[in-house]
Design a protein around this motif. Structure first.
Motif, PDB file in Angstrom:
ATOM      1  N   THR A   1       0.828  -1.206   0.000  1.00 33.85           N
ATOM      2  CA  THR A   1       0.000   0.000   0.000  1.00 33.85           C
ATOM      3  C   THR A   1       0.867   1.263   0.000  1.00 33.85           C
ATOM      4  O   THR A   1       0.372   2.340  -0.270  1.00 33.85           O
ATOM      5  CB  THR A   1      -0.949   0.064   1.221  1.00 33.85           C
TER       6      THR A   1
ATOM      7  N   ARG B   1      -6.826  -1.344   8.693  1.00 35.07           N
ATOM      8  CA  ARG B   1      -6.225  -1.426   7.367  1.00 35.07           C
ATOM      9  C   ARG B   1      -5.132  -2.479   7.308  1.00 35.07           C
ATOM     10  O   ARG B   1      -4.604  -2.761   6.251  1.00 35.07           O
ATOM     11  CB  ARG B   1      -5.639  -0.062   6.967  1.00 35.07           C
ATOM     12  N   ARG B   2      -4.759  -3.048   8.460  1.00 30.08           N
ATOM     13  CA  ARG B   2      -3.713  -4.063   8.445  1.00 30.08           C
ATOM     14  C   ARG B   2      -4.257  -5.376   7.905  1.00 30.08           C
ATOM     15  O   ARG B   2      -5.313  -5.844   8.341  1.00 30.08           O
ATOM     16  CB  ARG B   2      -3.162  -4.292   9.856  1.00 30.08           C
TER      17      ARG B   2
ATOM     18  N   SER C   1      -2.259   5.119   0.987  1.00 30.41           N
ATOM     19  CA  SER C   1      -2.219   4.158   2.082  1.00 30.41           C
ATOM     20  C   SER C   1      -2.960   4.707   3.297  1.00 30.41           C
ATOM     21  O   SER C   1      -2.795   5.864   3.674  1.00 30.41           O
ATOM     22  CB  SER C   1      -0.783   3.838   2.476  1.00 30.41           C
ATOM     23  N   GLU C   2      -3.809   3.869   3.875  1.00 34.05           N
ATOM     24  CA  GLU C   2      -4.565   4.293   5.050  1.00 34.05           C
ATOM     25  C   GLU C   2      -4.021   3.657   6.327  1.00 34.05           C
ATOM     26  O   GLU C   2      -4.689   3.667   7.356  1.00 34.05           O
ATOM     27  CB  GLU C   2      -6.041   3.933   4.857  1.00 34.05           C
ATOM     28  N   LEU C   3      -2.811   3.082   6.222  1.00 33.57           N
ATOM     29  CA  LEU C   3      -2.199   2.514   7.422  1.00 33.57           C
ATOM     30  C   LEU C   3      -1.894   3.632   8.417  1.00 33.57           C
ATOM     31  O   LEU C   3      -1.700   4.782   8.030  1.00 33.57           O
ATOM     32  CB  LEU C   3      -0.898   1.803   7.061  1.00 33.57           C
ATOM     33  N   ARG C   4      -1.875   3.266   9.693  1.00 31.58           N
ATOM     34  CA  ARG C   4      -1.476   4.237  10.711  1.00 31.58           C
ATOM     35  C   ARG C   4       0.047   4.296  10.755  1.00 31.58           C
ATOM     36  O   ARG C   4       0.725   3.346  10.373  1.00 31.58           O
ATOM     37  CB  ARG C   4      -2.034   3.824  12.074  1.00 31.58           C
TER      38      ARG C   4
ATOM     39  N   GLU D   1       1.802   1.493  12.297  1.00 25.12           N
ATOM     40  CA  GLU D   1       1.717   0.263  11.509  1.00 25.12           C
ATOM     41  C   GLU D   1       2.728   0.266  10.361  1.00 25.12           C
ATOM     42  O   GLU D   1       3.313  -0.766  10.022  1.00 25.12           O
ATOM     43  CB  GLU D   1       0.295   0.090  10.955  1.00 25.12           C
ATOM     44  N   VAL D   2       2.940   1.458   9.789  1.00 26.76           N
ATOM     45  CA  VAL D   2       3.951   1.571   8.737  1.00 26.76           C
ATOM     46  C   VAL D   2       5.337   1.300   9.320  1.00 26.76           C
ATOM     47  O   VAL D   2       6.135   0.549   8.759  1.00 26.76           O
ATOM     48  CB  VAL D   2       3.928   2.985   8.104  1.00 26.76           C
TER      49      VAL D   2
ATOM     50  N   ARG E   1      -3.390   8.209  10.627  1.00 28.87           N
ATOM     51  CA  ARG E   1      -3.271   7.528   9.344  1.00 28.87           C
ATOM     52  C   ARG E   1      -2.356   8.325   8.429  1.00 28.87           C
ATOM     53  O   ARG E   1      -2.369   9.552   8.444  1.00 28.87           O
ATOM     54  CB  ARG E   1      -4.630   7.376   8.685  1.00 28.87           C
ATOM     55  N   LEU E   2      -1.594   7.605   7.621  1.00 28.37           N
ATOM     56  CA  LEU E   2      -0.666   8.223   6.683  1.00 28.37           C
ATOM     57  C   LEU E   2      -1.383   9.247   5.809  1.00 28.37           C
ATOM     58  O   LEU E   2      -0.879  10.327   5.513  1.00 28.37           O
ATOM     59  CB  LEU E   2      -0.068   7.123   5.805  1.00 28.37           C
TER      60      LEU E   2
END
Lengths: 324, 244
Positions: free
Chosen positions: A208, A264-265, B107-110, B113-114, B141-142
């Protein structure tokens, strides 16, 4: 909480499909008085209701996983097996077998469907490499759907009456045409794909961030791409061969899960999407089984499109509102 | 935060100098004229290396090839005695990190999480974010960050990969002036801790004021030419303009 809820719902839905149907089974006497079931009732349970429920679970979970994988790979929220022409590819394979009579038997049908969806997906990947940009990819998928649809219509015009009828019913989609063996086959296929997707969860997360970044973080693009092609091709092909070109599930389920969990994970999305897909398929099958008061129930694809269409619009609307 | 704390976060003051050596390297797209032709050059870690060049000169091609993301047309890149393109992707990721010019916008990752994708160690992730970014980003979120913030998160992610080298392809291209300054500060800081930082940019003015560059090279006419670090931005601009 969402885990407990979705698993409980899954168990209840499966049980409901085993308990209720057109033929009433003597559950009360079996449960409370210990009267063994007659062989005819056992037959209905084991050869009709169990495979049907299992196929619905496997197909719902499998197609939804496929949609999740394709959405992540293409970085496109509107990707899904039916949107990108992958289901049509499988349909083309089945049409060649059933309508044109190239070969016969369920093995040939399944192989042709898997091959058809694989070829369609490779075409889509090729185009995605050439033309970056989400819109052109979706337009290509749409055109692929039209072209394959046209070829299928030509085959239909040439086919004999019995083959045509078989193909039209297949095209409406159903979870009810499989045997115990096909239920096992689809079950194993979906479990395998879910495990495969789970093993790729970190790569999917990294993807992503963009393909270059993901590759710099250690994702091997070539094997990652082939894993996605194989898994999506086998899932869509296998499920389409048994259930027909099932609409909307692959596209809609991942969105529903993202919306409900705000996760989102992929470590979370993969199992929840599979469970939610199974639940949606079982719910839709209630509509099919005639719970809406119709004698024969509705075609599966009609039910799914009626649920799926508004759901995707709702997801898009909420999404635009929250990001605005 | 004192320097000793920061050193702890960056792991160690990297003792060994790593080198990226270009040997007769030609790069570009197969079947077309090479964008970069027979380059011979040596980049050393310990410090900030800058590659400048005009738009379309081949900066991205160079950075991607050096990051192992693009296969050379001919010649090779030697990373401390190993041919870079024989490493598989996971081995390569342990030695070279990469930051692209476009911060990930979809990307909607936090943020946490990234960062978790680059390092398993949560404490390290938290302290790196605090030292090099802003701890309040942790749970965001990113997508919700500004481009400048997202780009700094991508740099922190690269730092957490724990590599000898971090290669950045026009990392400030989409950033406003304060965000550029903030990113350059972090790049200098990392370079001073012994991480080999290589930045490609077209913006000569931007380099001015970063006195402790360890090398500058310019891409023009498909070649890579070393420039004097002491020269001013005006000199570099003149060197570029002279080719017109």
């Amino acid at each position: 909480m969402i885990w407990l809820g979705s698993i409980t719902l899954l168990v209840l839905l499966v049980l409901s499909h085993l308990v209720w149907g057109t033929v009433p089974l003597p559950w009360r006497s079996w449960l409370f008085e210990g009267v063994p079931m007659e062989s005819m009732h056992l037959l209905i349970l084991e050869d009709v209701r169990m495979p049907r429920a299992a196929i619905a679970v496997a197909a719902g979970a499998g197609l939804s996983l496929c949609g999740l994988l394709l959405q992540t790979w293409f970085g496109n929220p509107l990707a899904g097996p039916s949107v990108l022409g992958v289901s049509s590819g499988a349909g083309m394979g089945v049409a060649l077998i059933v309508l044109a009579g190239v070969a016969g038997g369920w093995m040939a049908t399944t192989a042709a469907a898997v091959l058809g969806s694989g070829v369609a997906l490779v075409l889509v990947l090729f185009v995605a490499n050439r033309f970056r940009g989400a819109a052109s990819l979706l337009i290509f998928g749409l055109m692929l759907n039209y072209v394959l649809g046209a070829l299928i219509t030509v085959l239909q015009a040439e086919a004999d009456q019995a083959a045509l009828q078989q193909f039209v019913f297949w095209g409406m989609g159903t979870f009810g045409q499989g045997s115990v063996e096909t239920a096992w086959a689809l079950g194993l296929l979906t479990c395998g794909a879910a495990l495969g997707a789970w093993l790729m969860r970190k790569n999917l997360d990294a993807w992503t961030l963009g393909s270059l970044t993901a590759r710099s973080m250690g994702v091997n693009e070539r094997s990652f791409r082939w894993a996605i092609v194989w898994m999506s091709g086998l899932l869509t092909g296998g499920i389409t061969a048994v259930c027909g070109p099932v609409a909307f599930l692959g596209l809609a389920t991942p969105h529903l899960v993202r919306l409900l969990t705000r996760e989102r994970r992929h470590a979370v999305l993969i199992p929840l999407t599979a469970i939610a897909g199974a639940n949606l398929a079982l719910l839709a099958d209630w509509g099919v089984k005639g719970m809406l008061g119709m004698e024969h129930g509705w075609p599966l694809n009609a039910v799914l499109s009626l649920i799926g269409g508004p759901m995707v619009v709702w997801v898009l609307v909420t999404k635009t509102r929250s990001s605005a | 935060m004192g320097f000793s704390d920061q050193n702890k976060i960056f792991g160690i003051m990297k003792a060994n100098v790593s080198s990226l050596i270009l040997e007769n390297l030609s790069a570009g797209y197969r079947g077309r004229t090479p964008i970069l032709d027979e380059l011979n050059h040596r980049f050393s870690s310990h410090g900030l290396n800058v590659v400048i060049g005009r738009n379309g000169a081949g900066k991205s091609t160079l950075v991607r090839t050096l990051a192992g993301l693009q296969t050379p047309l001919s010649g090779e890149v030697q990373l401390d005695g190993t041919t870079l393109h024989t490493l598989d992707s996971s081995e390569r990721a342990k030695r070279i990190a990469f930051v692209s010019s476009v911060p990930p916008r979809t990307s909607e990752l936090r943020v946490h999480e990234v960062l978790a994708l680059a390092s398993e160690d949560e404490e390290k992730r938290r302290s790196m974010l605090t030292a090099t970014g802003d701890p309040s980003w942790w749970n965001r979120r990113l997508q919700e960050l500004s481009d400048g913030e997202a780009q700094r998160v991508m740099f922190i992610r690269a730092l957490l990969q724990g590599t000898d080298w971090i290669l950045l392809d026009e990392p400030t291209a989409f950033l406003d002036v304060p965000a550029r300054a903030a990113l350059w500060r972090e790049l200098m800081n990392a370079a001073s801790k012994g991480v080999g930082v290589l930045v490609a940019t077209h913006d000569y003015g931007e380099i001015q004021g970063h006195a402790d560059l360890s090398s500058i090279a310019m891409i023009r006419n498909r070649k890579l030419t070393p420039l004097s670090v002491e020269a001013s931005a005006a000199d570099w601009t003149n060197a570029l303009v002279s080719e017109l």
